[in-house]
Enzyme design. Structure first.
Site, PDB file in Angstrom:
ATOM      1  N   LYS A 154       0.846  -1.193   0.000  1.00  0.00           N
ATOM      2  CA  LYS A 154       0.000   0.000   0.000  1.00  0.00           C
ATOM      3  C   LYS A 154       0.885   1.248   0.000  1.00  0.00           C
ATOM      4  O   LYS A 154       1.713   1.444   0.894  1.00  0.00           O
ATOM      5  CB  LYS A 154      -0.827  -0.009   1.284  1.00  0.00           C
TER       6      LYS A 154
HETATM    7  C1  E4P Z   1      -8.402   0.820   3.754  1.00  0.00           C
HETATM    8  O1  E4P Z   1      -7.659   0.573   2.851  1.00  0.00           O
HETATM    9  C2  E4P Z   1      -8.338   2.076   4.512  1.00  0.00           C
HETATM   10  O2  E4P Z   1      -7.105   2.178   5.130  1.00  0.00           O
HETATM   11  C3  E4P Z   1      -9.466   2.174   5.492  1.00  0.00           C
HETATM   12  O3  E4P Z   1     -10.656   1.745   4.868  1.00  0.00           O
HETATM   13  C4  E4P Z   1      -9.633   3.568   6.067  1.00  0.00           C
HETATM   14  O4  E4P Z   1     -10.827   3.627   6.808  1.00  0.00           O
HETATM   15  P1  E4P Z   1     -11.167   4.800   7.824  1.00  0.00           P
HETATM   16  O5  E4P Z   1     -11.408   6.045   7.024  1.00  0.00           O
HETATM   17  O6  E4P Z   1     -12.399   4.352   8.534  1.00  0.00           O
HETATM   18  O7  E4P Z   1      -9.982   4.956   8.718  1.00  0.00           O
END
Ligand code: E4P
Length: 303
Positions: A98
């Site tokens: 990521k």
């Molecule tokens: C996934 O890839 C993200 O990191 C995650 O969905 C972020 O979610 P949040 O906005 O609830 O922290």
């Protein structure tokens, strides 16, 4: 639409995998922190390398596990991406790195492009990348151009952003009613048009208040997190782009369903919301009456 689980908690991953619905896992440093804190609260220690290996193994081959880098510069992110891939991809051949689409943190504007450089470099080395922190379709287009295997638009955070700009109070899990927002915006627009007697289209066009009404409840033409995902899907389909969209930052079951309606390739959903997706009061009522109606003649079949 594939369902990924948005957590680093191994017990949640194991449980959701046992339901047969998990197509992958997404983590980020905040989710890792939550998992570590939860274990520490139970006085359990965590050996991070073994722990992540267990996640990769539990999910299994063909089901991607996203692991995020922690630095903000090209060199460091490449190094970290390669370390994560070398350590964990050998377990079940399912690791995805990521990378934030933009690492600008309010200080150094040159870091605007570090994410793109890393996405393209790692992708060229055949290391699959999930471009994260995507908040606009423009960013998603660039992520795909740079070679990202996945793009993760943060739908819930866009809804938060729009509501915050409107000074609306809300709870994190609240449904974002974009139809209502649109209707309020339209009403404001017509009220403003009626209040002002513009002599020409030009004077209406230059009216700052009218412009504000048009932009009401929007982030540069995007009306909601679901709207963002729809826009990205449209762009990718227009040009047959291979990058898959992971609708992320999902805040409630209804939003998860709307992502499926929008045609998102994947939605990454927190454990609590996956659980919310299974519940309906009429199902509970129905099961109660079915169980109550079983006659002995029928139950004898199973003896
Ligand atoms: C996934 O890839 C993200 O990191 C995650 O969905 C972020 O979610 P949040 O906005 O609830 O922290």
């Amino acid at each position: 639409m594939k369902v990924f689980i948005d957590t680093a908690k191994l017990d949640e991953i194991k449980e959701a995998c046992s339901w047969g619905i998990v197509g992958g896992v997404t983590t980020n440093p905040s989710l890792i922190k939550k998992a570590v804190d939860a274990l520490k609260a139970k006085n359990e220690n965590i050996e991070m390398e073994a722990y992540i290996k267990q996640i990769c193994e539990t999910v299994g081959e063909g089901k991607p596990v996203s692991l995020e880098v922690i630095s903000l510069t090209r060199g460091k992110m490449i190094e970290e991406g390669q370390i994560l891939y070398a350590k964990f991809n050998q377990v079940a051949d399912n690791v995805v790195i990521k990378i934030p689409i933009n690492t600008y943190n309010g200080e150094d504007t040159t870091s605007d492009y570090e994410g793109l450089k890393v996405i393209s470099e790692l992708s060229r080395k055949d290391i699959p990348v999930n471009a994260t922190l995507i908040m606009s379709s423009e960013q998603a287009l660039l992520a795909a151009k740079a070679g990202a295997r996945y793009a993760s638009p943060f739908a819930g955070r866009i809804d938060d952003y729009i509501r915050k700009n409107l000074a609306i109070k809300f709870e994190k899990q609240d449904y974002f009613d974009f139809c209502l927002m649109e209707a309020i915006g339209e009403q404001r627009f017509y009220e403003r048009i009626e209040d002002t007697s513009h002599k020409s289209p030009q004077s209406a066009y230059l009216d700052e208040e009218i412009k504000k009404c048009i932009d009401f409840a929007q982030d540069k033409g995007i009306g909601s997190g679901v709207g963002l995902v729809k826009s990205i899907m449209k762009i990718y389909r227009n040009f047959n782009m291979k990058t898959e969209v992971i609708a992320a930052s999902i805040r409630n079951a209804r939003q998860a369903r709307e992502m499926a309606e929008a045609g998102a390739d994947i939605a990454t959903i927190p454990f609590s919301i996956i659980k919310e997706m299974i519940a309906h009061p009429k199902t509970a009522e129905g099961i109660k009456s079915f169980v109550g109606d079983v006659v002995p003649e029928y139950s004898a079949l199973f003896k």
